[in-house]
Design a protein around this motif. Structure first.
Motif, PDB file in Angstrom:
ATOM      1  N   UNK A  45       0.836  -1.203   0.000  1.00  0.00           N
ATOM      2  CA  UNK A  45       0.000   0.000   0.000  1.00  0.00           C
ATOM      3  C   UNK A  45       0.871   1.253   0.000  1.00  0.00           C
ATOM      4  N   UNK A  46       1.943   1.244   0.776  1.00  0.00           N
ATOM      5  CA  UNK A  46       2.856   2.396   0.802  1.00  0.00           C
ATOM      6  C   UNK A  46       3.444   2.666  -0.573  1.00  0.00           C
ATOM      7  N   UNK A  47       3.849   1.608  -1.262  1.00  0.00           N
ATOM      8  CA  UNK A  47       4.416   1.767  -2.605  1.00  0.00           C
ATOM      9  C   UNK A  47       3.382   2.340  -3.565  1.00  0.00           C
ATOM     10  N   UNK A  48       2.154   1.823  -3.512  1.00  0.00           N
ATOM     11  CA  UNK A  48       1.101   2.312  -4.407  1.00  0.00           C
ATOM     12  C   UNK A  48       0.742   3.767  -4.086  1.00  0.00           C
ATOM     13  N   UNK A  49       0.700   4.115  -2.807  1.00  0.00           N
ATOM     14  CA  UNK A  49       0.405   5.499  -2.422  1.00  0.00           C
ATOM     15  C   UNK A  49       1.515   6.443  -2.869  1.00  0.00           C
ATOM     16  N   UNK A  50       2.754   6.002  -2.731  1.00  0.00           N
ATOM     17  CA  UNK A  50       3.877   6.826  -3.172  1.00  0.00           C
ATOM     18  C   UNK A  50       3.776   7.104  -4.664  1.00  0.00           C
ATOM     19  N   UNK A  51       3.405   6.090  -5.445  1.00  0.00           N
ATOM     20  CA  UNK A  51       3.202   6.296  -6.886  1.00  0.00           C
ATOM     21  C   UNK A  51       2.075   7.294  -7.139  1.00  0.00           C
ATOM     22  N   UNK A  52       0.973   7.143  -6.411  1.00  0.00           N
ATOM     23  CA  UNK A  52      -0.172   8.049  -6.613  1.00  0.00           C
ATOM     24  C   UNK A  52       0.209   9.485  -6.252  1.00  0.00           C
ATOM     25  N   UNK A  53       0.929   9.658  -5.165  1.00  0.00           N
ATOM     26  CA  UNK A  53       1.345  10.997  -4.742  1.00  0.00           C
ATOM     27  C   UNK A  53       2.276  11.617  -5.785  1.00  0.00           C
ATOM     28  N   UNK A  54       3.171  10.808  -6.286  1.00  0.00           N
ATOM     29  CA  UNK A  54       4.160  11.284  -7.251  1.00  0.00           C
ATOM     30  C   UNK A  54       3.527  11.671  -8.591  1.00  0.00           C
TER      31      UNK A  54
END
Length: 135
Positions: A45-54
């Motif tokens: 989830x952290x990885x997916x959120x980081x992608x979304x934020x970026x």
């Protein structure tokens, strides 16, 4: 447990990833996942959120948790530029780079992963972890 859904709209601020991790942990614990599985889900989830934020152009991204009888599905969506999924290079695990491992990590830690990305509309990463399934 019947299928239940929790939807969240999050400001694209990296400081909120910790809150999302705590929320994810609580939901996964309620379903009955082991501590190891909960940690795997939190990393994915952290990885997916980081992608979304970026990549989000909207300063907001969305998370939907769907609690299943036998697992948990999490969708993380942004309204970014989108990209051609087939053009994502496979990571070089012999010479890893600082960026580019996020999707590989998500696919490694979760049981089912699908990515839908539409140019100028955004990207959705849908990932599912099932109870009692070893990757």
């Amino acid at each position: 447990m019947t299928c239940e859904t929790i939807k969240m709209e999050i400001t694209s601020n990296p400081e909120y990833v910790g809150i999302i991790r705590l929320t994810t942990s609580g939901i996964a614990n309620k379903i009955g996942f082991s501590m190891d599985d909960i940690e795997d889900i939190k990393v994915a989830v952290s990885e997916a959120c980081t992608n979304a934020i970026k990549h989000s152009n909207d300063d907001i991204f969305y998370i939907t948790y769907t609690m299943l009888e036998n697992g948990l599905t999490i969708e993380i969506s942004d309204k970014g530029e989108g990209y051609n999924i087939e053009n994502i290079p496979q990571p070089d695990l012999e010479n890893p780079k600082e960026n580019g491992l996020g999707l590989f990590i998500i696919q490694t830690l979760m049981d089912d992963v699908s990515i839908e990305s539409i140019e100028n509309q955004g990207t959705t990463i849908k990932m599912t972890k099932y109870l009692g399934v070893d990757n």
